[in-house]
Write an enzyme that holds these catalytic residues in place. Structure first.
Site, PDB file in Angstrom:
ATOM      1  N   SER A 114      53.229  68.595  13.154  1.00  0.00           N
ATOM      2  CA  SER A 114      54.664  68.387  12.951  1.00  0.00           C
ATOM      3  C   SER A 114      54.970  66.965  12.493  1.00  0.00           C
ATOM      4  O   SER A 114      54.359  65.999  12.964  1.00  0.00           O
ATOM      5  CB  SER A 114      55.398  68.652  14.269  1.00  0.00           C
ATOM      6  OG  SER A 114      56.708  68.122  14.210  1.00  0.00           O
ATOM      7  N   TYR A 137      59.148  66.426   7.276  1.00  0.00           N
ATOM      8  CA  TYR A 137      60.605  66.349   7.239  1.00  0.00           C
ATOM      9  C   TYR A 137      60.879  65.240   6.235  1.00  0.00           C
ATOM     10  O   TYR A 137      60.564  64.075   6.496  1.00  0.00           O
ATOM     11  CB  TYR A 137      61.171  66.009   8.615  1.00  0.00           C
ATOM     12  CG  TYR A 137      61.247  67.197   9.553  1.00  0.00           C
ATOM     13  CD1 TYR A 137      61.908  68.361   9.181  1.00  0.00           C
ATOM     14  CD2 TYR A 137      60.674  67.154  10.821  1.00  0.00           C
ATOM     15  CE1 TYR A 137      61.992  69.454  10.038  1.00  0.00           C
ATOM     16  CE2 TYR A 137      60.754  68.241  11.688  1.00  0.00           C
ATOM     17  CZ  TYR A 137      61.425  69.389  11.280  1.00  0.00           C
ATOM     18  OH  TYR A 137      61.517  70.455  12.128  1.00  0.00           O
ATOM     19  N   THR A 163      59.280  71.479   5.306  1.00  0.00           N
ATOM     20  CA  THR A 163      60.213  72.379   5.998  1.00  0.00           C
ATOM     21  C   THR A 163      61.589  72.260   5.355  1.00  0.00           C
ATOM     22  O   THR A 163      62.120  71.157   5.202  1.00  0.00           O
ATOM     23  CB  THR A 163      60.260  72.029   7.499  1.00  0.00           C
ATOM     24  OG1 THR A 163      58.976  72.326   8.052  1.00  0.00           O
ATOM     25  CG2 THR A 163      61.323  72.815   8.238  1.00  0.00           C
ATOM     26  N   LYS A 258      58.014  75.748   3.853  1.00  0.00           N
ATOM     27  CA  LYS A 258      58.219  76.490   5.115  1.00  0.00           C
ATOM     28  C   LYS A 258      59.702  76.711   5.366  1.00  0.00           C
ATOM     29  O   LYS A 258      60.484  75.747   5.366  1.00  0.00           O
ATOM     30  CB  LYS A 258      57.606  75.702   6.281  1.00  0.00           C
ATOM     31  CG  LYS A 258      57.848  76.325   7.652  1.00  0.00           C
ATOM     32  CD  LYS A 258      57.078  75.573   8.725  1.00  0.00           C
ATOM     33  CE  LYS A 258      57.253  76.172  10.108  1.00  0.00           C
ATOM     34  NZ  LYS A 258      58.499  75.788  10.762  1.00  0.00           N
ATOM     35  N   HIS A 282      62.101  79.529  11.728  1.00  0.00           N
ATOM     36  CA  HIS A 282      61.936  78.454  12.710  1.00  0.00           C
ATOM     37  C   HIS A 282      61.911  79.032  14.128  1.00  0.00           C
ATOM     38  O   HIS A 282      62.394  78.422  15.078  1.00  0.00           O
ATOM     39  CB  HIS A 282      63.083  77.453  12.552  1.00  0.00           C
ATOM     40  CG  HIS A 282      62.685  76.007  12.689  1.00  0.00           C
ATOM     41  ND1 HIS A 282      62.529  75.171  11.615  1.00  0.00           N
ATOM     42  CD2 HIS A 282      62.430  75.242  13.786  1.00  0.00           C
ATOM     43  CE1 HIS A 282      62.204  73.952  12.046  1.00  0.00           C
ATOM     44  NE2 HIS A 282      62.137  73.971  13.352  1.00  0.00           N
TER      45      HIS A 282
END
Ligand SMILES: Cc1cc2nc3c(=O)[nH]c(=O)nc-3n(C[C@H](O)[C@H](O)[C@H](O)COP(=O)(O)O)c2cc1C
Length: 385
Positions: A114, A137, A163, A258, A282
């Protein structure tokens, strides 16, 4: 580690691991992992929709030997189950992403790290030799994005996974009720929370990352757990097609998107040269009332038409769930909460146990459905209601 592994060996399925995590974690932390957006309709629908897909066993196949291995974007993995990017791992266990990376490498599968991890991306890459994706991100400023991509590349990540379903900060009602705020404020309620779960509190305060800063005590442990997450969440920006085009120019390696739930947008993404998509809502954590992923999957698979690899996540708790997704065209599934519960319940041994449970269930189901290899799990194997 041996004691933890013995204790974890008694956990028989993913839901039981969740029950173990619930017993170990303070309410607010468990809810932060478990919770979904709004009324949690999508979160529940992910599971319910999987239960509306039926598997059609193939008769009289030779399944005396089974091979679960496959490849994702050219990289060999030992089974079609990957670990989804999940922030907040340090809240579940002090070994956080390092434990997850080691468990994934031990199982021979891939961990998508992540962008809101508590350990640095370099530390995680150094922790284990297994294949890693970096989940991005997108930072608001191009200069920061470029610097980050350079670090990701230097650390040897196999792919970048951007994402796209978090255009704004998300407030989940369970967190509001539990008064879990970012950045975390040390309130009497939070202290009481720790006291209610002493094993968790001891690990949280004195475990790996906390220990390194023990002279700074509680506040430092809390900040370490949260800082990157808080920074990332505060800086969430919408990702546009222009951003995706920029990313494609800036990142030479494999690029995965994603958070796709519609087939009609895929052509434009493919036109930009992406290598994979993750059909994802998510885990029902961003916007409620979007479709369950197993229902969106066939539409996306059709639109992709074999020009990229399609992955899916959201509610996968059983080996049979994974086989349903493969039959409907997914290359592999990602799991989120199940391994986070494993991490919470038993650290690295807990994540290993979750992966072993999935492996065992997939292998047995493949044998009983007449599939010796992952390639045998074709579209004839699943029927949707
Ligand atoms: C605690 C938690 C943190 C998450 N953090 C991230 C994240 O940082 N980035 C991301 O792309 N997805 C994140 N997700 C979503 C997962 O990558 C994945 O899409 C989802 O968990 C899959 O559903 P499942 O939990 O039902 O398996 C997170 C999910 C959970 C449960």
């Amino acid at each position: 580690m041996v004691r933890a592994a013995q204790s974890m060996a008694r956990v028989v399925n993913a839901d039981e691991m969740a029950a173990r995590a619930r017993r170990r974690l303070p309410r607010g932390v468990f809810d932060a992992i478990e919770g979904g957006a709004g009324d949690e309709v999508t979160m529940r629908a992910n599971r319910a929709a999987l239960q509306r897909v039926w598997l059609r066993p193939r008769a009289l196949a030779d399944v005396s030997r089974r091979d679960l291995s496959t490849t994702v974007l050219g990289q060999p993995v030992s089974m079609p189950v990957l670990l989804a990017p999940c922030g907040m791992a340090r809240l579940a266990h002090s070994e956080a992403e390092l434990a997850v990376a080691r468990a994934a490498a031990h199982a021979g599968t891939l961990f998508a790290v992540s962008g809101a991890s508590s350990c640095s991306l370099e530390e995680i890459a150094a922790a284990a030799p297994g294949p890693l994706w970096y989940q991005l991100y997108l930072p608001p400023r191009r200069a920061d994005a470029t610097a980050l991509l350079e670090r990701v590349e230097r650390a040897g990540y196999a792919a970048l996974c951007v994402t796209i379903d978090t255009a704004v900060e998300i407030t989940r009602e369970r967190d509001v009720r539990n008064r879990l705020t970012l950045p975390l404020k040390i309130t009497p309620r939070l202290v009481a929370t720790g006291v209610s779960r002493p094993l968790w509190a001891k690990d949280f305060l004195l475990g790996r990352v906390g220990q390194a800063h023990s002279m700074h005590g509680f506040g430092r442990a809390v900040r370490t757990a949260y800082q990157n997450l808080a920074d990332t969440i505060e800086n969430l920006v919408p990702v546009t097609f222009e951003d995706l085009a920029w990313l494609r120019e800036a990142w030479a390696g494999k690029l995965v998107v994603k958070g796709v739930l519609r087939g009609d947008e895929v052509e434009r993404m493919l036109g930009l040269g992406i290598d994979g998509v993750v059909v994802s809502n998510h885990g029902g954590r961003t916007v409620d009332c979007v479709p369950p992923t197993i229902e969106a999957l066939p539409e996306v698979v059709d639109a992709v038409g074999g020009r990229a690899e399609v992955f899916v996540d959201g509610g996968f708790r059983r080996g049979t769930d994974v086989l349903k997704a493969l039959a409907l065209g997914a290359r592999a599934c990602l799991i989120g909460r199940p391994y986070m519960y494993g991490l919470a319940a038993g650290g690295e041994a807990g994540v290993e146990r979750v992966l072993a449970i999935f492996r065992g269930e997939i292998e047995r189901a493949m044998a009983l459905l007449g599939c010796a290899t992952v390639a045998d799990v074709d579209s004839s194997l699943a029927r949707r209601e």
